[in-house]
Every structure is written in structure tokens, then in C-alpha cells.
Design a protein around this motif. Sequence first.
Motif, short mmCIF file in Angstrom:
data_model
loop_
_atom_site.label_atom_id
_atom_site.label_comp_id
_atom_site.label_asym_id
_atom_site.label_seq_id
_atom_site.Cartn_x
_atom_site.Cartn_y
_atom_site.Cartn_z
N UNK A 105 -34.19 111.05 -73.32
CA UNK A 105 -33.70 112.19 -74.10
C UNK A 105 -32.97 113.19 -73.20
N UNK A 143 -42.35 117.54 -74.20
CA UNK A 143 -41.26 118.03 -75.03
C UNK A 143 -41.47 119.49 -75.46
N UNK A 144 -40.38 120.20 -75.52
CA UNK A 144 -40.35 121.59 -76.01
C UNK A 144 -41.06 122.59 -75.11
N UNK A 148 -36.17 119.88 -76.11
CA UNK A 148 -36.87 118.65 -76.50
C UNK A 148 -37.03 117.62 -75.39
N UNK A 198 -42.29 130.11 -79.12
CA UNK A 198 -42.13 129.40 -80.40
C UNK A 198 -42.80 128.03 -80.41
N UNK A 199 -43.06 127.47 -79.24
CA UNK A 199 -43.59 126.10 -79.17
C UNK A 199 -45.03 126.06 -78.68
N UNK A 202 -48.06 123.28 -78.81
CA UNK A 202 -48.12 122.06 -78.00
C UNK A 202 -48.80 122.30 -76.65
N UNK A 205 -52.39 120.95 -75.20
CA UNK A 205 -52.36 119.54 -74.82
C UNK A 205 -51.76 119.37 -73.40
N UNK B 7 -41.30 118.40 -83.89
CA UNK B 7 -41.63 118.98 -82.58
C UNK B 7 -41.02 120.36 -82.40
N UNK B 10 -43.02 122.44 -86.01
CA UNK B 10 -44.37 122.11 -86.48
C UNK B 10 -44.48 121.81 -87.97
N UNK B 48 -36.55 114.05 -83.55
CA UNK B 48 -37.44 115.07 -82.97
C UNK B 48 -38.77 115.17 -83.73
#
Lengths: 394, 53
Positions: A105, A143-144, A148, A198-199, A202, A205, B7, B10, B48
Motif C-alpha cells: 500500500x 495502518x492509519x 493507510x 481521529x484514528x 486502533x 492494539x 479503517x 470505524x 480500506x
Amino acid sequence: MNPRRIRDNIWAVGTIDWDRRLFDDLIPLPEGTSYNSYLLKGSEKTALIDGVDPAVEQVLLDNLRSLGVEKLDYIISNHAEQDHSGAIPAVLEAWPESMVVTNPRCAGMLTDHLHLPEERFILKDDGETLSLGDWTLQFFLAPFVHWPETQFTWLTEEKILFTGDFLGSHQATSDLFVRDEAGTLFGAKRYYAEIMMPYRKKFPKYLDRIDGLAPEIIATTHGPIYDRPASILEAYREWSSDEVKNEAVVAYVSMHDTTAKMAGHLINALIDRGVRVKVHNLTGVDVGELAIDLVDAATVVWASPIVGVGPHPNAAYAAFLANVLKPKVKYTAVIGSYGWGGKMVEQLLGLLKNLKVEVLDPVMVKGFPREEDFASLDGLADTIAGKHRAEGLL
Amino acid sequence: MHKWICMACDYIYDPEAGDPDSGIPPGTPFEDIPADWICPNCGVGKDLFEPYG
Ligand SMILES: [Fe+2]
Ligand SMILES: [Fe+2]
Ligand SMILES: [Zn+2]
């Protein structure tokens, strides 16, 4: 910046941007920033980890030459964004045998942004490795953080993790390793608030995965290197969790001091009730500091006059930004003053659709607030304090 | 049938519910959604999304 030794055969070769005052044409950088790049001289192969901003690519090239890099085998790209990838074309040209090593990617995005030729890529997927002779690099997709294609690179034998932007800090400093921990954490929070928040869902993890590796050193693309990474990992845990703090952000703008009076009354009422208040006048605000305060707050109050029949554009700008940044705030309210009418409350709340918030009753006042209007603001403060108490924050 | 998560934002694609507003009937597995479908919440492409849960 000259090359600086991290450990034997491991060098920081990036640049410090003492003068940069605005990032992404959006977030002020009072402390400047840096674009970090790392050189690994393995027993067989030499690898560069990430590049620098193209504006300062000459520094990177000079650093590599001054370290006697005659043959460069690999350029590891953890992130395709231009402040780290922009110098890659110049490195590929200067070392024609070098290959870009990254995930598929990221290779696609590097091709999109820099038009790199396909034959210069070696693709590595999650968990795959690359030998430098005595050292092994392992790649982990993440990712993110915040695009991405982002990934981490793990220098197995040395227990050094290269995390790209993740955990990075907007701080220009002569310290190679973090020595002003509070300053670095504040710069890291500025960085987190603008591009990582914003991410955030995730991140636990990724933090678990990092904990599993137990790195001795974490080297990011912005700011000094973490040789005691526990505190930044702990900070990211806290910021990215769903836990909010007993804090209310009051973001206000006022034309004739009327809305400012209302905001001021509410601020005092909140303080009286034990709620910590973070105040931002949206005219000339450092949006980076506003974003920082949105990281932990349980509540945000928007205070604006009606301009025409809608919110003051400065309030709309801040609300739009908050909607993009998606803080974990749980409660929000709109207060303000107007002359003849309008739909400011609906319009401001309409800008906040990404926020999972409970909307508290607005306090909108025609003209200058009267006694009963100030009582309504006290009522709003009661409600906010009550919500914080019910959450166990107060 | 497996759920998939965007991703970028969400958003969760639940095959039981489909995405009728974009013409994806309930009961459509993620794999069978046309390649040009975009996240109904934020607009990014199918590439994505990742399996959820
Ligand atoms: Fe970035
Ligand atoms: Fe960056
Ligand atoms: Zn989405």
C-alpha cells in the motif's frame, strides 16, 4: 544537522527544523519540529529508514556522504507522506543501486505522490523480514498512524523500533534522546491531537504489539528519540483510551462582549462546581492548543454570537476542526447571544456529526443576558458538573 | 457472514443489514459488494476495509 551516533553503526541523519512555525498549513509549531531519518550500517547491507522533507533533502544527502556511505542498499519507507518521503527521489538518484523497501500500500502511495518507478521497490508484508547481515529488520503494518500505509520497522537484535509518525513529537531540540520529558510529551500531544486522534481506536492494539516487543529505544520521525519509552507509551495509552477527564473546554468568540460575558459566567460557575475549565478565545486561537485540550475533555461548550442567522465563522471553523479530529468528548452544549434570530445551534451541532456526544440544552439569549439567563448558565454548569460526577470524574 | 470495518472512520459493514442506501441489499457478503462501492460514512474505497471481530 550533522549525523549523530545512536549506537555503533546506527546514526540519526535527519534534520531539525528550528524555524518551522506551521504544520500542514494548519497547526502552529511554537517549538519547531524535526524530520528524522536513520542510517543502519549492517555487516552486509546498509539501510536508510525514512527520508526528510524535500526542502532539506541536501542535509540528508550530505550526512550520508559524510558517513562514507558509498553503497546504499535499502531505503525503508514507513510512511509515504512527503515530510518523510519527499527526499527519497533524490536518494534514489544519488545511490542508483538502492531499492525502496515497504509494504504494497505504501509503494502505491509513493508511486502516486512521487512517481517512483515500479522497479525500484521491494515489497514486504506484515511480519516479513529483511537481512542486513548481522541484523534483521522486521516490518509490522500499522495502518492509519496516520495514513493507510503506515508501518513500523523493528531492528530485532538491537531492540530498536522505528515507528514513523506514531509517538512522534513536534519539538526542535539539540537533544538526540529525550531529556526534557515534559516538553517532548507536550509536543507529542500536539502532534497526536492534530493527526493521530481521529484514528485512536486502533492504537491500543498497536501499543499491545509494541509492549510485546519490549523495545529499548523508539525512534520516530519527529522529535527526539525515546531511550526510556515507557512514558510516551503510557501517554498514548491514556490519550487513545475512552477515559475522559473532569475537564470542560469553553471555546468562545464574541463581537460585542455579550457572548464573552456569558462564557465568562459559565466558566466561573464551572470552576465553582469543581470542573476544570480550558478556555479558548476562537479569534486568533492556537488551534493546536485547542486540539490538545480536546484530547482529554469530557465536555465542550461552544459560545458564539449569531452572525447574520448562523454561528460566527470562527466558531464554525473550530467546530468543523473538532469534527475532523474526533475527540472522545462525551457532552457538548451551545450558548450565545443573538439580535433577531437564526439557527446557530442547529448549524453548529450539524458540524459535529462525527462526535459521539450527548447534547445538553443550549442557552441562547436575545440581546444582553438578564438575571434569568445567567441562572440558565448556572443550570448548564450544574448539568455539566452532574454529568462529570455521574461518570465518576468529579 | 463476517463484518468489516472501515479503517479510516470505524464504520462497520454488517452483511445482515447491507447498505440499502447505496443499493447493497441486506444479506450481501462484503466480498460481493461491487468494487466501486465506497464507505457510506466517509467515502473511502473497499480496499480500506478490514475484517472486524
Ligand atoms: Fe505523516
Ligand atoms: Fe510526519
Ligand atoms: Zn469510512
